[in-house]
Design a protein around this motif. Sequence first.
Motif, PDB file in Angstrom:
ATOM      1  N   TYR A  92      14.278  17.267   3.873  1.00 19.68           N
ATOM      2  CA  TYR A  92      13.538  18.765   3.811  1.00 19.68           C
ATOM      3  C   TYR A  92      14.365  19.683   4.935  1.00 19.68           C
ATOM      4  O   TYR A  92      14.192  20.729   4.948  1.00 19.68           O
ATOM      5  N   TYR A  93      14.857  18.914   6.078  1.00 19.10           N
ATOM      6  CA  TYR A  93      15.367  19.484   7.186  1.00 19.10           C
ATOM      7  C   TYR A  93      16.651  20.487   6.643  1.00 19.10           C
ATOM      8  O   TYR A  93      16.780  21.493   7.496  1.00 19.10           O
TER       9      TYR A  93
ATOM     10  N   SER B 136       4.549  31.371   8.057  1.00 18.67           N
ATOM     11  CA  SER B 136       5.792  30.686   7.265  1.00 18.67           C
ATOM     12  C   SER B 136       5.420  29.129   7.165  1.00 18.67           C
ATOM     13  O   SER B 136       5.500  28.713   6.060  1.00 18.67           O
ATOM     14  N   LEU B 137       4.724  28.548   7.949  1.00 22.81           N
ATOM     15  CA  LEU B 137       4.386  27.130   7.952  1.00 22.81           C
ATOM     16  C   LEU B 137       3.248  26.885   6.828  1.00 22.81           C
ATOM     17  O   LEU B 137       3.337  26.326   5.965  1.00 22.81           O
TER      18      LEU B 137
ATOM     19  N   VAL C 294       4.697  18.433   4.282  1.00 20.75           N
ATOM     20  CA  VAL C 294       5.907  18.181   4.901  1.00 20.75           C
ATOM     21  C   VAL C 294       5.860  16.551   5.794  1.00 20.75           C
ATOM     22  O   VAL C 294       6.622  15.914   5.275  1.00 20.75           O
TER      23      VAL C 294
ATOM     24  N   THR D 228       2.983  23.340   4.551  1.00 22.45           N
ATOM     25  CA  THR D 228       3.885  22.574   5.488  1.00 22.45           C
ATOM     26  C   THR D 228       2.872  21.670   6.404  1.00 22.45           C
ATOM     27  O   THR D 228       3.367  20.476   6.622  1.00 22.45           O
TER      28      THR D 228
ATOM     29  N   ASN E 122       9.350  22.682  12.473  1.00 22.90           N
ATOM     30  CA  ASN E 122       9.523  21.868  11.295  1.00 22.90           C
ATOM     31  C   ASN E 122      10.138  20.398  11.617  1.00 22.90           C
ATOM     32  O   ASN E 122       9.681  19.324  10.863  1.00 22.90           O
TER      33      ASN E 122
ATOM     34  N   ARG F 210      -1.456  27.765  -2.033  1.00 27.58           N
ATOM     35  CA  ARG F 210      -1.615  27.163  -0.543  1.00 27.58           C
ATOM     36  C   ARG F 210      -3.205  27.213  -0.262  1.00 27.58           C
ATOM     37  O   ARG F 210      -3.504  26.002   0.447  1.00 27.58           O
TER      38      ARG F 210
ATOM     39  N   VAL G  75      15.465  23.563   5.864  1.00 31.13           N
ATOM     40  CA  VAL G  75      14.923  24.501   7.115  1.00 31.13           C
ATOM     41  C   VAL G  75      16.125  25.087   7.702  1.00 31.13           C
ATOM     42  O   VAL G  75      16.172  26.173   8.289  1.00 31.13           O
TER      43      VAL G  75
END
Length: 505
Positions: free
Chosen positions: A82-83, A54-55, A63, A59, A291, A143, A86
């Motif tokens: 961004y949180y 997922s990350l 991030v 990320t 995160n 990615r 999440v």
Amino acid sequence: MNPGTVLLFFVFAYFIGLLVIAYFTSRNSDNQSFFIGNKKSKWWLVAFGMIGTSLSGVTFISVPGTVGKITAGDYPFGGFEYYMMVIGFFIGYFIVAFVLLPLYYRMNLTSIYTYLGKRFNVEAHKIGSIFFIISRSIGATARLYLVVNILQIFLLENLGVPFWLTAFVLLLMILLYTFEGGVKTIVITDTLQTSFMIISLIACIVYILSNLNLSFGEAYSILEQKQYTHLINSDVNSKTFFLKTLLGGMFITIAMTGLDQEMMQKNISVDNLQNSKKNMLTFAGTLLIVNLAFLFLGGLLYLFALENGAVYGDGAFGFRDSAGQIKNIMGDDLFPALSLGHFPLALSIIFIIGLVSALFPSADGALTAVTSSFCVDLLGMNEDQQKTEKQKKRLRMKIHLTFTVIFFILIMIFKALNDKSIVYLIMEIAGYTYGPLLGLFAFGILTKFTIEKKYAILVVTLLAPVLTYLINLFVTNNTDYRIGVELIILNGFLTFLGLWLVRKK
């Protein structure tokens, strides 16, 4: 020894470790091992490994870089905004655990798109699979491109290694350790890779706090003073308005996890539904913590850079060169620039291993998942009684190799475009490609209507993204409102509405 050579040595040693794991996990493997791990995966291993999937490199790199970007642009989030997304992810995982997982286990699915075939028709089954293959291929290679490009710029370019060779070797590595074992291997390797990613995260946080002589609380207070911890965006017209970010995050999780073969094939590889739910909820809770730690690290990176001579100027942030110009390291370049240029060698090694660990889980799972979906959904391999198990395995390997080549071509296309905002463009494209899946599954689960008109589902799922794009264009050009991550909700709603209009009365 040259630091670059040392870093490459550790990358090579790390890959050898993955091959050793692949050797032991792929012995006596068959197609069911490749597709769903023979439904013998341990739930806690899947939960931990899914964190890395997922990350991903986006990320790991992006991030932390968004924290210092308060204004809109290539990096839409500022501070801790961004949180809010999440938190939306977290809510979405509960819906996946208590609505979608019971459905998949009840139907004993190998591919989740088989549900569409049983609920509607063969056309819906294949359309769902095609949308997934397109979505995951583009998203995974975007990615991959981000991480490969960082390795190239900060490590391999000075050694004279061309970009195409870097991309080719990394894809070859992924192909080698997923070729036989598939999901059975990935469940183990993702666990290892997530461990290294989190070790890298913690090591960098500890080093910066120690270097700046700050406690956790003192560092947070400084970040708060500089507005790096800003959480709520109350501007309704903004792309990152907190409510649309929250709702968008929830539906992104439902679509990009619950309706995604890559993510779900790991969940349905767990031995029973209750353990699969435990996996999903444990993973969701852990993701909240991880995160938040990446955002905290992002703030620390900016503090570290400022303490070591970095400056803001002309919309850029970075260190001045000999000519007095600021070399911008804001965003994606921040973490690698500091880790490989200003941290001790030992920490640079940990960073590189963490970066490669962030690269592999999103790429290996995607490669395995698109192969599985193509074999099961489009070729009907599970129901093919004409071919022997050996013939099926040989065909599956050819398809796996073909998708590896396609991934390589897509990475080279991203390199030719050479646009740093390409990753964010791809995330927006995901709103267009996953939206039809969201609408299809929602219509199937929430209604009892059938679709009997030939090509009706194809027309609706093609028309909905086009209408979504036109609406987005109109809103952007004629109003102050900006559509953000809620794009996927709009697309899913238009798909649902279209299916309602063509339903059997």
